[in-house]
Scaffold this motif. Structure first.
Motif, PDB file in Angstrom:
ATOM      1  N   VAL A 190       0.828  -1.210   0.000  1.00 42.02           N
ATOM      2  CA  VAL A 190       0.000   0.000   0.000  1.00 42.02           C
ATOM      3  C   VAL A 190       0.863   1.261   0.000  1.00 42.02           C
ATOM      4  CG1 VAL A 190      -1.863  -1.156   1.194  1.00 42.02           C
ATOM      5  CG2 VAL A 190      -0.117   0.038   2.515  1.00 42.02           C
ATOM      6  N   PRO A 191       0.389   2.323  -0.658  1.00 44.69           N
ATOM      7  CA  PRO A 191       1.122   3.596  -0.612  1.00 44.69           C
ATOM      8  C   PRO A 191       1.008   4.230   0.761  1.00 44.69           C
ATOM      9  CG  PRO A 191      -0.965   3.864  -1.759  1.00 44.69           C
ATOM     10  CD  PRO A 191      -0.824   2.406  -1.481  1.00 44.69           C
ATOM     11  N   VAL A 192       1.936   5.149   1.074  1.00 49.53           N
ATOM     12  CA  VAL A 192       1.936   5.795   2.389  1.00 49.53           C
ATOM     13  C   VAL A 192       0.694   6.674   2.525  1.00 49.53           C
ATOM     14  CG1 VAL A 192       4.425   5.748   2.587  1.00 49.53           C
ATOM     15  CG2 VAL A 192       3.321   7.712   1.554  1.00 49.53           C
ATOM     16  N   GLY A 193       0.132   6.711   3.715  1.00 55.65           N
ATOM     17  CA  GLY A 193      -1.079   7.468   3.946  1.00 55.65           C
ATOM     18  C   GLY A 193      -0.802   8.948   4.201  1.00 55.65           C
ATOM     19  N   VAL A 194      -1.877   9.726   4.235  1.00 54.84           N
ATOM     20  CA  VAL A 194      -1.733  11.168   4.441  1.00 54.84           C
ATOM     21  C   VAL A 194      -1.169  11.482   5.817  1.00 54.84           C
ATOM     22  CG1 VAL A 194      -3.459  11.926   2.782  1.00 54.84           C
ATOM     23  CG2 VAL A 194      -4.171  11.198   5.072  1.00 54.84           C
ATOM     24  N   ASP A 195      -1.494  10.638   6.810  1.00 56.56           N
ATOM     25  CA  ASP A 195      -0.969  10.895   8.149  1.00 56.56           C
ATOM     26  C   ASP A 195       0.539  10.723   8.194  1.00 56.56           C
ATOM     27  OD1 ASP A 195      -1.385   8.285   7.534  1.00 56.56           O
ATOM     28  OD2 ASP A 195      -1.623   7.628   9.611  1.00 56.56           O
ATOM     29  N   VAL A 196       1.040   9.777   7.399  1.00 52.33           N
ATOM     30  CA  VAL A 196       2.494   9.582   7.343  1.00 52.33           C
ATOM     31  C   VAL A 196       3.162  10.813   6.733  1.00 52.33           C
ATOM     32  CG1 VAL A 196       4.323   8.230   6.254  1.00 52.33           C
ATOM     33  CG2 VAL A 196       2.354   7.069   7.253  1.00 52.33           C
ATOM     34  N   VAL A 197       2.545  11.354   5.689  1.00 57.70           N
ATOM     35  CA  VAL A 197       3.092  12.567   5.065  1.00 57.70           C
ATOM     36  C   VAL A 197       3.056  13.726   6.063  1.00 57.70           C
ATOM     37  CG1 VAL A 197       2.774  14.243   3.225  1.00 57.70           C
ATOM     38  CG2 VAL A 197       2.407  11.819   2.761  1.00 57.70           C
ATOM     39  N   ARG A 198       1.951  13.838   6.803  1.00 63.36           N
ATOM     40  CA  ARG A 198       1.836  14.953   7.744  1.00 63.36           C
ATOM     41  C   ARG A 198       2.894  14.845   8.838  1.00 63.36           C
ATOM     42  NH1 ARG A 198      -3.011  14.047   9.330  1.00 63.36           N
ATOM     43  NH2 ARG A 198      -2.356  13.100  11.279  1.00 63.36           N
ATOM     44  N   ARG A 199       3.091  13.627   9.373  1.00 64.37           N
ATOM     45  CA  ARG A 199       4.076  13.472  10.441  1.00 64.37           C
ATOM     46  C   ARG A 199       5.497  13.681   9.927  1.00 64.37           C
ATOM     47  NH1 ARG A 199       4.389   8.780  12.159  1.00 64.37           N
ATOM     48  NH2 ARG A 199       5.458   8.638  10.166  1.00 64.37           N
ATOM     49  N   CYS A 200       5.694  13.359   8.649  1.00 64.72           N
ATOM     50  CA  CYS A 200       6.993  13.619   8.032  1.00 64.72           C
ATOM     51  C   CYS A 200       7.287  15.112   8.043  1.00 64.72           C
ATOM     52  CB  CYS A 200       7.008  13.067   6.607  1.00 64.72           C
ATOM     53  SG  CYS A 200       8.544  13.361   5.719  1.00 64.72           S
ATOM     54  N   ARG A 201       6.284  15.922   7.722  1.00 64.41           N
ATOM     55  CA  ARG A 201       6.477  17.381   7.721  1.00 64.41           C
ATOM     56  C   ARG A 201       6.759  17.895   9.123  1.00 64.41           C
ATOM     57  NH1 ARG A 201       1.632  18.362   3.516  1.00 64.41           N
ATOM     58  NH2 ARG A 201       2.781  17.849   1.630  1.00 64.41           N
ATOM     59  N   ASP A 202       6.083  17.324  10.101  1.00 62.58           N
ATOM     60  CA  ASP A 202       6.355  17.714  11.484  1.00 62.58           C
ATOM     61  C   ASP A 202       7.807  17.409  11.854  1.00 62.58           C
ATOM     62  OD1 ASP A 202       3.745  18.469  11.648  1.00 62.58           O
ATOM     63  OD2 ASP A 202       3.067  16.678  12.704  1.00 62.58           O
ATOM     64  N   LEU A 203       8.262  16.250  11.437  1.00 58.97           N
ATOM     65  CA  LEU A 203       9.635  15.850  11.755  1.00 58.97           C
ATOM     66  C   LEU A 203      10.641  16.795  11.126  1.00 58.97           C
ATOM     67  CD1 LEU A 203      10.007  11.962  11.620  1.00 58.97           C
ATOM     68  CD2 LEU A 203      10.670  13.518  13.444  1.00 58.97           C
ATOM     69  N   ILE A 204      10.388  17.204   9.876  1.00 59.05           N
ATOM     70  CA  ILE A 204      11.307  18.121   9.196  1.00 59.05           C
ATOM     71  C   ILE A 204      11.387  19.434   9.956  1.00 59.05           C
ATOM     72  CG2 ILE A 204      11.649  19.474   7.105  1.00 59.05           C
ATOM     73  CD1 ILE A 204      10.477  17.144   5.528  1.00 59.05           C
ATOM     74  N   THR A 205      10.227  19.934  10.404  1.00 57.98           N
ATOM     75  CA  THR A 205      10.228  21.152  11.213  1.00 57.98           C
ATOM     76  C   THR A 205      11.040  20.951  12.482  1.00 57.98           C
ATOM     77  OG1 THR A 205       8.004  21.578  10.383  1.00 57.98           O
ATOM     78  CG2 THR A 205       8.747  22.907  12.251  1.00 57.98           C
ATOM     79  N   LEU A 206      10.842  19.796  13.114  1.00 60.39           N
ATOM     80  CA  LEU A 206      11.569  19.501  14.346  1.00 60.39           C
ATOM     81  C   LEU A 206      13.081  19.488  14.115  1.00 60.39           C
ATOM     82  CD1 LEU A 206      11.584  18.484  17.322  1.00 60.39           C
ATOM     83  CD2 LEU A 206      11.472  16.172  16.410  1.00 60.39           C
ATOM     84  N   MET A 207      13.504  18.892  13.004  1.00 63.41           N
ATOM     85  CA  MET A 207      14.932  18.778  12.731  1.00 63.41           C
ATOM     86  C   MET A 207      15.601  20.152  12.662  1.00 63.41           C
ATOM     87  SD  MET A 207      15.346  15.526  12.498  1.00 63.41           S
ATOM     88  CE  MET A 207      17.062  15.656  12.061  1.00 63.41           C
ATOM     89  N   TRP A 208      14.894  21.104  12.095  1.00 62.74           N
ATOM     90  CA  TRP A 208      15.524  22.401  11.864  1.00 62.74           C
ATOM     91  C   TRP A 208      15.436  23.336  13.064  1.00 62.74           C
ATOM     92  CZ3 TRP A 208      19.038  22.684   8.522  1.00 62.74           C
ATOM     93  CH2 TRP A 208      18.949  21.987   7.314  1.00 62.74           C
ATOM     94  N   THR A 209      14.530  23.027  13.990  1.00 59.46           N
ATOM     95  CA  THR A 209      14.419  23.906  15.164  1.00 59.46           C
ATOM     96  C   THR A 209      15.181  23.333  16.346  1.00 59.46           C
ATOM     97  OG1 THR A 209      12.386  22.769  15.823  1.00 59.46           O
ATOM     98  CG2 THR A 209      12.154  24.735  14.455  1.00 59.46           C
ATOM     99  N   ASP A 210      15.862  22.229  16.138  1.00 59.50           N
ATOM    100  CA  ASP A 210      16.498  21.536  17.269  1.00 59.50           C
ATOM    101  C   ASP A 210      18.009  21.529  17.129  1.00 59.50           C
ATOM    102  OD1 ASP A 210      16.423  19.695  19.611  1.00 59.50           O
ATOM    103  OD2 ASP A 210      17.337  18.382  18.135  1.00 59.50           O
TER     104      ASP A 210
END
Lengths: 210, 210
Positions: A190-210
């Motif tokens: 199965v392809p990745v779901g929208v929640d996976v994409v959303r959490r990926c974006r959260d992680l990217i934000t986290l990486m740059w603010t940490d």
DNA sequence: GCGTGTCGATCGATCGATCGATCGGAACTG
DNA sequence: CAGTTCCGATCGATCGATCGATCGACACGC
């Protein structure tokens, strides 16, 4: 003036990621950090102590983030996706530090190596548990779960080798493509779901603010 | 008495795979090879010349075998399977040499590096062509073929990191599991055929007699 | 307010060891 | 004897590490 110890550590990461631990001397490091070679020893202990500290920090940070990412409340697919994305993004955002962590293990003496290897084993255990749980639930179907873990980790480590922000790939694309490949490798179609994409974006934000 | 040059080369591969190029000196190398440090220079040129020769040999061998493995007569799935198995088996049977080839690129000066990088690029082109052809035929469905190539190569490189013949995996299992994972990663769901298993066994025989 | 003592931070100078590399000549081979 | 192979001795450079000395900042007693 920036904190001297932080400058030394940043210079060491930069130099050792490029030339390796044994490939650059302490005078080179001192010049890069803007201090004398004698001043280094006021902060770092021995050269190898500094290497161990850099590796310990990198692994502890990864371990802390990974533990938060595999809360048992999440589903099987989400747990593994989070581990893949966290690992890939860390290697893409901090390629120099992760290169030192991943490739300079052999430069550690046995005393230091024991501690660092233990940390790495703890981290890899999180991956193995996520994979094993997926196998139990029937979602993952690798022919050999342990080999699958090793293959996935090596695949994700490689990002620090070749990824550059100047290339055509955004961080989000990089992380999502690796999530897809990891799940496909484990037998999930199965392809990745929208929640996976959303959490990926959260992680990217986290990486740059940490 | 064995050929001195071969002894020197074998000792260098062993030492540099374990401690890295800059992590071991020429006296250590001379002792491991059973000659004096001066004798080394009768055979190897400079220390870096020897490193470049070792990397060149390893890459040329891999390139020659890979070119034979991707004869256009073969099918798409067979081509990629052959590349994966050849790569994995080489890294499992000669882990020390492949570790030097894969991880000592940064120890080369620019003149030597250009030649070695060109050889590696030639080799990786074979992978990219095999993947691209699979995409054209519709058999492979990676979201990003270039990222898939990099991921596959890093995954297969990793074998030299962790595989040991003392472990529970035979060479055949190792190669077939990686073939399955590679095909799954590319979106192929079917299990490997009997012809792939047979050719894998032929390759294993070839590795040990060569 | 002012001298005095303590402290961390930093430096130039230098340590013994090892680095990669070179030399002349001994030992072996055909 | 000629050519190849090999080594002990040694080169200048650099290695990781340590030394004593100096500097400014801060705390204390008077």
């Amino acid at each position: 003036m920036a904190d001297t110890e932080a400058r030394i550590r940043a210079a060491a990461i930069r130099l050792w990621a490029e030339r390796g631990f044994h490939g650059s001397g302490i005078r080179e490091l001192a010049e890069a950090a803007g201090v004398s070679s004698a001043t280094l020893y006021h902060y770092m202990g021995t050269k190898e102590d500094l290497l161990a500290a850099i590796m310990r920090d990198g692994l502890l940070r990864l371990l802390e983030l990974a533990r938060a990412a595999v809360k048992p409340a999440q589903g099987t697919e989400e747990r593994l996706s989070a581990l893949v994305q966290l690992h890939v993004l860390t290697h893409a955002v901090r390629p120099e530090q992760t290169r030192v962590v991943d490739w300079e293990m052999r430069s550690l003496s046995t005393e230091h190596a024991a501690e660092i290897v233990a940390l790495r084993d703890e981290y890899e255990l999180l991956w193995q548990e996520a994979i094993d749980e997926g196998c139990r639930s029937g979602l993952f179907r690798p022919a050999h779960p342990r080999v699958a873990r090793l293959a996935l980790l090596e695949m994700c480590n490689g990002v620090a080798h070749w990824y550059t922000p100047d290339g055509p790939l955004t961080l989000e694309e990089l992380a999502l493509r690796h999530t897809e490949m990891a799940l496909a490798l484990l037998g999930v179609a199965v392809p990745v779901g929208v929640d996976v994409v959303r959490r990926c974006r959260d992680l990217i934000t986290l990486m740059w603010t940490d």
